[in-house]
Design an enzyme around this catalytic site. Structure first.
Site, PDB file in Angstrom:
ATOM      1  N   ASN A   9       0.873  -1.172   0.000  1.00  0.00           N
ATOM      2  CA  ASN A   9       0.000   0.000   0.000  1.00  0.00           C
ATOM      3  C   ASN A   9       0.911   1.222   0.000  1.00  0.00           C
ATOM      4  O   ASN A   9       1.561   1.532   1.007  1.00  0.00           O
ATOM      5  CB  ASN A   9      -0.902  -0.008   1.240  1.00  0.00           C
ATOM      6  N   GLU A  44      -4.028   1.782  -2.994  1.00  0.00           N
ATOM      7  CA  GLU A  44      -4.221   3.180  -2.614  1.00  0.00           C
ATOM      8  C   GLU A  44      -3.366   4.100  -3.494  1.00  0.00           C
ATOM      9  O   GLU A  44      -2.570   4.906  -3.010  1.00  0.00           O
ATOM     10  CB  GLU A  44      -3.901   3.389  -1.134  1.00  0.00           C
ATOM     11  N   TYR A 157      -7.744  -3.930  -2.387  1.00  0.00           N
ATOM     12  CA  TYR A 157      -7.679  -2.874  -1.380  1.00  0.00           C
ATOM     13  C   TYR A 157      -9.051  -2.785  -0.727  1.00  0.00           C
ATOM     14  O   TYR A 157      -9.983  -2.192  -1.256  1.00  0.00           O
ATOM     15  CB  TYR A 157      -7.279  -1.541  -2.019  1.00  0.00           C
ATOM     16  N   ASP A 196      -4.039  -4.990   0.778  1.00  0.00           N
ATOM     17  CA  ASP A 196      -4.385  -4.390   2.063  1.00  0.00           C
ATOM     18  C   ASP A 196      -5.846  -4.732   2.330  1.00  0.00           C
ATOM     19  O   ASP A 196      -6.750  -4.146   1.731  1.00  0.00           O
ATOM     20  CB  ASP A 196      -4.164  -2.882   1.994  1.00  0.00           C
ATOM     21  N   ASN A 198      -7.314  -4.508   5.382  1.00  0.00           N
ATOM     22  CA  ASN A 198      -7.845  -3.650   6.446  1.00  0.00           C
ATOM     23  C   ASN A 198      -8.637  -4.433   7.488  1.00  0.00           C
ATOM     24  O   ASN A 198      -9.692  -3.983   7.962  1.00  0.00           O
ATOM     25  CB  ASN A 198      -8.712  -2.542   5.852  1.00  0.00           C
ATOM     26  N   ASP A 313       2.906   4.674   4.885  1.00  0.00           N
ATOM     27  CA  ASP A 313       2.587   4.249   6.246  1.00  0.00           C
ATOM     28  C   ASP A 313       2.461   2.736   6.331  1.00  0.00           C
ATOM     29  O   ASP A 313       2.242   2.188   7.417  1.00  0.00           O
ATOM     30  CB  ASP A 313       1.305   4.929   6.732  1.00  0.00           C
TER      31      ASP A 313
END
Length: 622
Positions: A9, A44, A157, A196, A198, A313
């Protein structure tokens, strides 16, 4: 050499170029070389279709596939890059549910012939309980699906937790992914998910979760039984499920590769909150995964995170496949089943990748990046002999006879090829023939670009402008105030010789003194040392005005200056200001806290190198 799959990401497709080692050579080719991967899944991207540029799409030796948001700007976006010398997909699609249409077609993937699609699309009965429109799920640029002969790869994502605002959308997305994967497994196809997601598997995957359980905010069963985590754990082997499993989810189908190679490793986090600078203290979470079908476990050599690579990040996560893999009872070279049939034979390339037409979803097929249909800008400036009326260089000093029928076309071509380079002189002789002659411009007759922008100078004799002397009233100001005022944007030194201003010309009102800083300070100091030279009355009035202006500006700058931040008690260092996001009476309220990163424990510590307990509401700081 093992085939490597990497997911990352990037938090903006160009974001990594602001960090080392990517900033040294800001190209995607150099980035991919450092990652040393053969398939790279990025999430992202935060761009739209119109924001794509050449260096993102036309990467030498790589093919690319994008899923970008259709409506929201600077939001989500997924891309998969494949190294053409190692692997090549046989099909490519966008979205999970198959409701989108391939490029150049009005028929959705799910409605296309089965031999042209990847398959496994959720049926209407399987999605009837979704509280989100199917088209919306696939239109946010969250999934790219590539099929290789060996497996189907999902670049994903997943929506993040938005304080409960999009819980229905997030639950529907994970449910659709679960259904699609299970449908493909039933059809006999292997699956890899990289991206990702999440979502957390267990407490070991989050420093914050361990802190929450320690404080008693949630117990273990409540943490594991959250709706999204329950779906995810039912999909995975060794996933913890409280109570009976859901209908149609009786068996796990995927294996968590990274956790499989490091089953008890703590602190294996892939994401850290930037606002609290949580990465140095490794106070993060593991929400980036590479998952594979359970019967593929023996295919993989290793897997790990790359927490030392900065640029987002999140950090990259990779998994390496063996050069040779077991397929049934046979040992097969990995590259033989990572390319269309016949491209590789026993690990040796047979067909060149340049002979294969890119897939419809490939970035190379986008009209603005199709190299077979677009011309380089260099072609616009190259001479083309068939358009030129000249046959050789020796004709540059002689006339060229042309027929009347070609006069207009030739004139346009001549103007195009010799504009700004030659002076063209047209001479018409007779009624039936015309002659065009031109001569090369002499170097001495042509002005440079610098001469064009230079200011005109009056060559008449001039006397230097007499500089005024500052008065004692002005010298009462400190030199620092003089310097700050005279160096401001409202004061510019004017050289009278440069603009041809006679000595009697008054200075412009925008710069009433026409003083350089060195001259002003030197005159100020000479006056302070007892100079007897008396300035004129007009300049005395101007000096008083300037002194008042300087004092006023100095006072306003002190009044409007931001207050200095408070210092923390633990380290006596300037604090940083943040704003609360948690819903409640203090939502949006700003506060000061210690600027140091959060420690591994996630709590404020006293007498350590990590963040101390300093806290102060911004409204209480004067």
């Amino acid at each position: 050499m093992p085939l490597r799959i990497t997911t990352w990401n990037v938090n903006g497709i160009r974001n990594p170029f602001g960090y080392q080692p990517w900033s040294s050579n800001r190209t995607f080719g150099a980035m991919f070389d450092i990652l040393d991967a053969d398939i790279i899944v990025m999430q992202e991207l935060k761009i739209q279709r119109k924001d794509l540029q050449d260096d993102m799409v036309i990467v030498p030796g790589w093919d690319c596939f994008f899923s970008l948001p259709k409506h929201k700007k600077g939001y989500s976006g997924v891309a998969i890059y494949t190294k053409e010398s190692v692997c090549a997909p046989i099909r490519a699609e966008e979205g999970i549910l198959g409701v989108l249409c391939p490029p150049g077609s009005s028929t959705a993937y799910r409605d296309s012939p089965s031999e042209a699609t990847i398959g496994g699309y959720p049926s209407l009965e399987q999605t009837e309980n979704f509280k989100t429109d199917s088209l919306s799920l696939d239109s946010e640029g969250r999934c790219v699906v590539l099929e290789f002969p060996a497996f189907v790869l999902f670049g994903v994502y997943s929506p993040a937790n938005s304080n409960g605002l999009r819980d229905d959308f997030r639950y529907a997305f994970l449910s659709a992914l679960d259904i699609r994967v299970r449908n493909l497994e039933r059809s006999g196809k292997r699956v890899i998910i990289a991206g990702d997601l999440n979502v957390l598997r267990a407490e070991i995957d989050s420093a914050h979760a361990e802190e929450t359980l320690r404080k008693g905010v949630l117990n273990h069963e409540e943490f594991i039984s959250t709706p999204n985590r329950r779906i995810f754990n039912q999909l995975l082997e060794d996933g913890e499920v409280i109570g009976e499993r859901d209908k149609d989810r009786e068996e796990p189908v995927l294996w968590d590769i990274c956790r499989g190679f490091h089953p008890t490793r703590k602190g294996m986090y892939t994401q850290w909150e930037q606002k609290i600078n949580a990465r140095p203290g490794n106070f993060g979470s593991r929400i980036d995964f590479i998952l594979c079908s359970r019967d593929m476990k023996s295919w993989f050599l290793s897997a790990d995170i790359q927490e030392g690579l900065m640029g987002s990040d999140h950090c990259p996560v990779y998994a390496d496949l063996h050069d040779k893999i077991m397929l049934g009872d046979n040992v097969i070279d990995c590259q033989d089943i990572m390319n269309p049939v016949g491209t590789f034979l026993y690990g040796t390339r047979v067909i060149s990748p340049s002979t294969r037409e890119p897939l419809l979803l490939s970035g190379k097929r986008l009209p603005e990046f199709d190299t077979t249909k677009r011309r380089s800008i260099k072609d616009m400036f190259q001479k083309n002999s068939k358009f030129s009326p000249l046959s050789s260089d020796e004709n540059t000093t002689t006339g060229i006879e042309m027929s009347d029928s070609n006069w207009n076309a030739s004139l346009k071509n001549v103007a195009k090829h010799y504009k700004r380079k030659r002076s063209v002189k047209l001479m018409v002789e007779g009624n039936s023939k015309s002659r065009l002659s031109y001569t090369a411009s002499r170097p001495g007759d042509q002005k440079s670009l610098e001469d064009f922008f230079s200011r005109r100078v009056n060559k008449t004799a001039r006397k230097p402008l007499v500089q005024p002397v500052l008065t004692n009233k002005f010298t009462t100001l400190c030199d620092s105030v003089i310097a700050s005022e005279l160096c401001s944007k409202d004061f510019h030194y004017t050289n009278p010789d440069e603009y041809g201003i006679p000595s009697t010309t008054k200075p412009e009102m925008s710069n009433p003194f026409n003083l350089s800083i060195d001259h002003a300070i030197s005159n100020t100091r000479s006056t302070a040392h007892g100079s007897t030279e008396k300035p004129s009355s007009s300049f005395l009035e101007q000096d008083v005005s300037l002194a008042g202006h300087a004092q006023s500006s100095f006072s306003w700058s002190n009044l409007l200056r931001k207050p200095a931040p408070p210092r923390c008690q633990g380290h006596h260092e300037p604090c940083i200001m943040l704003a609360t996001k948690k819903s409640g009476v203090n939502c949006g309220r700003r506060f000061w806290i210690c600027a140091r990163p959060v420690g591994p424990s996630g709590i404020r510590e006293s007498g350590s190198e990590w963040r101390c307990s300093a806290f102060l509401w911004a409204s209480d700081w004067k």
